[in-house]
Structures are given as structure tokens and as C-alpha cells.
Design a protein around this motif. Structure first.
Motif, PDB file in Angstrom:
ATOM      1  N   THR A 183       0.820  -1.197   0.000  1.00  0.00           N
ATOM      2  CA  THR A 183       0.000   0.000   0.000  1.00  0.00           C
ATOM      3  C   THR A 183       0.860   1.255   0.000  1.00  0.00           C
ATOM      4  O   THR A 183       0.375   2.340  -0.300  1.00  0.00           O
ATOM      5  CB  THR A 183      -0.915   0.016   1.231  1.00  0.00           C
ATOM      6  OG1 THR A 183      -0.113  -0.081   2.412  1.00  0.00           O
ATOM      7  CG2 THR A 183      -1.883  -1.159   1.178  1.00  0.00           C
ATOM      8  N   THR A 184       2.120   1.114   0.385  1.00  0.00           N
ATOM      9  CA  THR A 184       3.055   2.228   0.282  1.00  0.00           C
ATOM     10  C   THR A 184       4.067   1.922  -0.815  1.00  0.00           C
ATOM     11  O   THR A 184       4.194   0.780  -1.262  1.00  0.00           O
ATOM     12  CB  THR A 184       3.784   2.472   1.615  1.00  0.00           C
ATOM     13  OG1 THR A 184       4.458   1.269   2.004  1.00  0.00           O
ATOM     14  CG2 THR A 184       2.804   2.889   2.697  1.00  0.00           C
ATOM     15  N   ILE A 185       4.768   2.955  -1.239  1.00  0.00           N
ATOM     16  CA  ILE A 185       5.662   2.830  -2.392  1.00  0.00           C
ATOM     17  C   ILE A 185       7.104   3.052  -1.954  1.00  0.00           C
ATOM     18  O   ILE A 185       7.412   4.070  -1.337  1.00  0.00           O
ATOM     19  CB  ILE A 185       5.275   3.866  -3.469  1.00  0.00           C
ATOM     20  CG1 ILE A 185       3.829   3.633  -3.916  1.00  0.00           C
ATOM     21  CG2 ILE A 185       6.230   3.802  -4.643  1.00  0.00           C
ATOM     22  CD1 ILE A 185       3.312   4.719  -4.837  1.00  0.00           C
ATOM     23  N   PRO A 186       8.002   2.124  -2.253  1.00  0.00           N
ATOM     24  CA  PRO A 186       9.402   2.297  -1.867  1.00  0.00           C
ATOM     25  C   PRO A 186      10.127   3.313  -2.756  1.00  0.00           C
ATOM     26  O   PRO A 186      10.010   3.272  -3.981  1.00  0.00           O
ATOM     27  CB  PRO A 186       9.993   0.901  -2.034  1.00  0.00           C
ATOM     28  CG  PRO A 186       9.140   0.255  -3.066  1.00  0.00           C
ATOM     29  CD  PRO A 186       7.756   0.824  -2.885  1.00  0.00           C
ATOM     30  N   ILE A 187      10.852   4.200  -2.100  1.00  0.00           N
ATOM     31  CA  ILE A 187      11.632   5.228  -2.790  1.00  0.00           C
ATOM     32  C   ILE A 187      13.100   5.048  -2.420  1.00  0.00           C
ATOM     33  O   ILE A 187      13.429   4.790  -1.261  1.00  0.00           O
ATOM     34  CB  ILE A 187      11.187   6.641  -2.358  1.00  0.00           C
ATOM     35  CG1 ILE A 187       9.675   6.799  -2.521  1.00  0.00           C
ATOM     36  CG2 ILE A 187      11.945   7.715  -3.144  1.00  0.00           C
ATOM     37  CD1 ILE A 187       9.187   6.613  -3.921  1.00  0.00           C
ATOM     38  N   THR A 188      13.982   5.199  -3.391  1.00  0.00           N
ATOM     39  CA  THR A 188      15.416   5.152  -3.142  1.00  0.00           C
ATOM     40  C   THR A 188      16.034   6.476  -3.611  1.00  0.00           C
ATOM     41  O   THR A 188      15.841   6.875  -4.760  1.00  0.00           O
ATOM     42  CB  THR A 188      16.091   3.993  -3.888  1.00  0.00           C
ATOM     43  OG1 THR A 188      15.497   2.759  -3.476  1.00  0.00           O
ATOM     44  CG2 THR A 188      17.583   3.957  -3.597  1.00  0.00           C
ATOM     45  N   LEU A 189      16.765   7.134  -2.727  1.00  0.00           N
ATOM     46  CA  LEU A 189      17.497   8.349  -3.066  1.00  0.00           C
ATOM     47  C   LEU A 189      18.983   8.046  -3.060  1.00  0.00           C
ATOM     48  O   LEU A 189      19.514   7.476  -2.101  1.00  0.00           O
ATOM     49  CB  LEU A 189      17.204   9.470  -2.060  1.00  0.00           C
ATOM     50  CG  LEU A 189      15.757   9.964  -1.967  1.00  0.00           C
ATOM     51  CD1 LEU A 189      15.673  11.140  -1.007  1.00  0.00           C
ATOM     52  CD2 LEU A 189      15.217  10.351  -3.337  1.00  0.00           C
ATOM     53  N   LEU A 190      19.668   8.416  -4.133  1.00  0.00           N
ATOM     54  CA  LEU A 190      21.110   8.238  -4.257  1.00  0.00           C
ATOM     55  C   LEU A 190      21.763   9.614  -4.205  1.00  0.00           C
ATOM     56  O   LEU A 190      21.515  10.453  -5.075  1.00  0.00           O
ATOM     57  CB  LEU A 190      21.444   7.552  -5.584  1.00  0.00           C
ATOM     58  CG  LEU A 190      20.752   6.203  -5.825  1.00  0.00           C
ATOM     59  CD1 LEU A 190      21.033   5.726  -7.241  1.00  0.00           C
ATOM     60  CD2 LEU A 190      21.232   5.181  -4.817  1.00  0.00           C
ATOM     61  N   PHE A 191      22.603   9.851  -3.209  1.00  0.00           N
ATOM     62  CA  PHE A 191      23.237  11.144  -3.035  1.00  0.00           C
ATOM     63  C   PHE A 191      24.617  11.157  -3.695  1.00  0.00           C
ATOM     64  O   PHE A 191      25.205  10.109  -3.980  1.00  0.00           O
ATOM     65  CB  PHE A 191      23.335  11.490  -1.548  1.00  0.00           C
ATOM     66  CG  PHE A 191      22.007  11.781  -0.924  1.00  0.00           C
ATOM     67  CD1 PHE A 191      21.238  10.750  -0.406  1.00  0.00           C
ATOM     68  CD2 PHE A 191      21.513  13.075  -0.869  1.00  0.00           C
ATOM     69  CE1 PHE A 191      19.991  11.014   0.159  1.00  0.00           C
ATOM     70  CE2 PHE A 191      20.282  13.348  -0.302  1.00  0.00           C
ATOM     71  CZ  PHE A 191      19.510  12.319   0.201  1.00  0.00           C
ATOM     72  N   ALA A 192      25.139  12.355  -3.910  1.00  0.00           N
ATOM     73  CA  ALA A 192      26.393  12.512  -4.654  1.00  0.00           C
ATOM     74  C   ALA A 192      27.574  11.861  -3.955  1.00  0.00           C
ATOM     75  O   ALA A 192      28.553  11.484  -4.605  1.00  0.00           O
ATOM     76  CB  ALA A 192      26.666  14.000  -4.883  1.00  0.00           C
TER      77      ALA A 192
END
Length: 362
Positions: A32-41
Motif C-alpha cells: 500500500t506504500t511505495i518504496p523510494i530510493t534516493l542516491l546522493f552525490a
């Protein structure tokens, strides 16, 4: 501006999701929730969940991350990132801040991005800039206000605590008794207790009108912590700085840092473009910086009434005036039309638009 959808296939990080034994499609159906991935510099990865249709910045905030933003409505570009996998939707935004070709290549504005399925987003700054709450602003005092060119004021502010920043970043300024803040890039070197700004006088502009008519020595002014992802990268690539009007300010800070030996002294060309010959400022400072940094080449351009040894026309005309190393990193700072003209001139000079770092301001 209608809403837009950004679609990206699995990129270089797609195998990572597949290695976990599941696909994004299965995840979307089963959660029901959506996985998010953030890649930083700096290589740091943050993963968290978002509600379907939730704004990316809001979901990040719930997970304890404060992504770099400023206008929060798609008008400035501070929150730009790259969607490298998955699909997002964008609310209304200024197309001069996010041109269609950048959007088609996966560029997004986090403040107007809504999550509809699992995505991977690259951000052009280190995780440390997003992992902690922003430091509280400090109160400064106006030291001086000086008109240095047509429609341009130099503002110097004294603060009690020195301000450390990445060359090219900005702060938000709010005079005592004025309700709104305005963002300006520092022109001084980092680590100083006197900050220097160049402000264009805008007819009817809240801040510039206060500065031109009311500001006095000693007036209180709130100074935020430094912000922004437009800053000098420390590598050995040749650099091309293109400034439009008061967009020169962050480049002065960058050149001071290079001249002080804090950054790689790669060959650097600075192009300064203004509307008329009477709009030039800081030329003596630039000459001094050139003495400290011999590998600096400087070119001037005025649309009309050009001064001696100055191109008559647009500053962006000069991008292709000499041969350009294809490895060149281009920094563009100025009004949105100038920045877009600069990106187009890059392409004509054989440079990749993806090698441009842009700071657009109204």
C-alpha cells in the motif's frame, strides 16, 4: 503548464532491485506504500516509503530527510534531481526552470514530484546536506549598501558567527520588519564574518526597494544557513563560468576559493554578460583574482553600448568563440532565458548539456 509524467526504464541500478528477488511491478501490487530510493552525490543511499501520490519532499521529510528546496512550487530549480528508474508525476512548474529536453531525460523537481510507483532518484549533493535539520538563522547587521553599476547594489552584512559554505551557494535574507525572505549568493570567500552580495534593483521589488531606499548601517537582517546545489566541484576538468548580470556573484566566491588554493586550479574561462556597458561591476576584483589565478581567462559582453575590449551581443555568444575542451564542466548562472541560451550554445560548441550546472533566478 499541464502536469507531466516522467518515465524511466531500469537504469544502472535496476539490477539491484532484481537481485532482491522482486520487480517494481510486484512491489507496487503487493504494497500500500511505495518504496523510494534516493542516491546522493557522496554515494550514500536512503530508502523510505511514500503514500501513493504523495510529494517526494513530503515523504522524505517524514523519514527525517530535509531535501534542498527553496520556492517549493517548481519556480527555481533548487530541488532538481534525476529520476533514473521508475515513473513519477509532476505538478505544475515553470518550463524555463525545467526545459522539456531535460524532463524527457529524467530530470525532475522534487518539490512538485508525486510518487506513483517505486522510483530511484539521484540528487546532486551529499546526504549530509539532507540528513539534519537546517541550522537556525542568525541575525546580521547591514554594514554598507553601495551602488556599483546601473541597477546593481552591493550589500555587505556583518554576522557574529562566520559562515562556511560551498562556493556558489546562497542564503536567504530577511530584513527586520519585512515579512518575506529573498535568496542571494555570497560573493565573498567562505568562512568570513562579513558577507558580500550583489543585488539587482527590480522596480517594485520588495527586497531591492528596501535596500535602495530604507536600509541603513546597523539595520538588523536575518541570514539563513547556506543552501543550494549550485557549487564548485573540485576536480581537474576545465571549467567555463557564464554569468548573466548579478549572476556573477557566485563565480566571484568560486574564483576566490580557487585562488586561495582550496580547489583544483584547472583552466577556467569566465564570461560576464550584461545588458549595457554601464551594468558591469566588480571588474577590479576580477582583475585581482586573475593575478592570483593565472589560468583564468576573462571575457566581457554587453548587449548594447559595449565598453573597450568587450563583445557587443549576448554573453552566451562567446561560449563557442574559442575551441572548447570536450571535458569542460559548464556553470551557468543568470535569468532563465540566458541559462537556456547557454545550454543551447554548449550543444553547438560540441559540449553535452548534461555537463552544465545551472542556477536560474528571476
Amino acid at each position: 503548464m499541464p502536469t507531466a509524467t516522467i518515465v524511466r526504464r531500469f537504469g544502472q541500478f535496476g539490477s539491484q532491485a532484481r537481485a532482491d528477488g522482486m520487480s517494481f511491478e510486484i512491489l507496487e501490487r503487493s504494497m500500500t506504500t511505495i518504496p523510494i530510493t534516493l542516491l546522493f552525490a557522496d554515494g550514500v543511499t536512503h530508502r523510505f516509503d511514500a503514500e501513493p501520490g504523495e510529494k517526494l519532499v513530503d515523504a522524505a521529510s517524514r523519514s527525517g530527510l530535509s531535501l534542498l528546496t527553496d520556492c517549493s512550487n517548481g519556480q527555481c530549480g533548487t530541488c532538481a534531481g534525476q529520476c533514473v528508474s521508475g515513473q513519477v508525476e509532476l505538478d505544475d512548474y515553470d518550463p524555463s526552470v525545467l526545459p522539456d529536453d531535460e524532463r524527457d531525460d529524467g530530470a525532475i523537481l522534487c518539490c512538485v514530484t508525486r510518487v506513483t510507483e517505486p522510483v530511484i532518484v539521484e540528487l546532486p549533493y551529499d546526504a549530509s546536506e539532507a540528513s539534519a535539520e537546517e541550522a537556525a538563522p542568525q541575525m546580521g547587521r547591514v554594514y554598507s549598501v553601495t551602488q556599483v553599476a546601473d541597477e546593481t547594489l552591493r550589500l555587505d552584512i556583518d554576522v557574529d558567527t562566520t559562515v562556511d559554505f560551498l562556493p556558489g551557494q546562497y542564503v536567504k535574507l530577511k530584513p527586520d520588519g519585512v515579512a518575506e525572505t529573498r535568496s542571494y549568493s555570497m560573493a565573498n570567500e567562505s568562512g568570513q564574518s562579513r558577507l558580500t552580495f550583489y543585488v539587482r534593483i527590480v522596480p517594485g521589488g520588495l527586497f531591492s526597494t528596501w535596500l535602495a531606499t530604507k536600509a541603513r548601517h546597523g539595520d538588523a537582517i536575518e541570514v539563513s544557513a547556506p543552501r543550494g546545489s549550485f557549487f564548485l566541484r573540485d576536480d581537474d576538468r576545465p571549467r567555463l563560468f557564464v554569468a548573466g548580470g548579478t549572476g556573477l556573484a557566485p563565480f566571484l566566491a568560486m574564483l576566490r576559493a580557487i585562488g586561495a588554493g582550496r580547489y583544483e586550479p584547472s583552466p577556467t574561462r569566465l564570461i560576464v554578460g550584461v545588458r549595457t556597458g554601464k551594468h558591469f561591476f566588480a571588474q577590479e576584483e576580477i582583475a585581482s583574482l586573475k593575478e592570483a589565478f593565472p589560468r583564468l581567462e576573462v571575457q566581457y559582453s554587453a548587449e548594447v553600448d559595449a565598453i573597450e575590449n568587450c563583445h557587443e551581443g549576448y554573453g552566451t555568444d562567446l561560449i563557442a568563440s574559442t575551441s572548447v575542451d570536450p571535458r569542460t564542466q559548464v556553470y551557468l548562472c543568470g535569468p532563465p532565458p540566458m541559462v537556456e541560451a547557454g545550454r543551447n550554445a554548449m550543444a553547438k560548441a560540441g559540449l553535452r548539456k548534461g555537463d552544465a550546472l545551472c542556477e536560474r533566478f528571476a
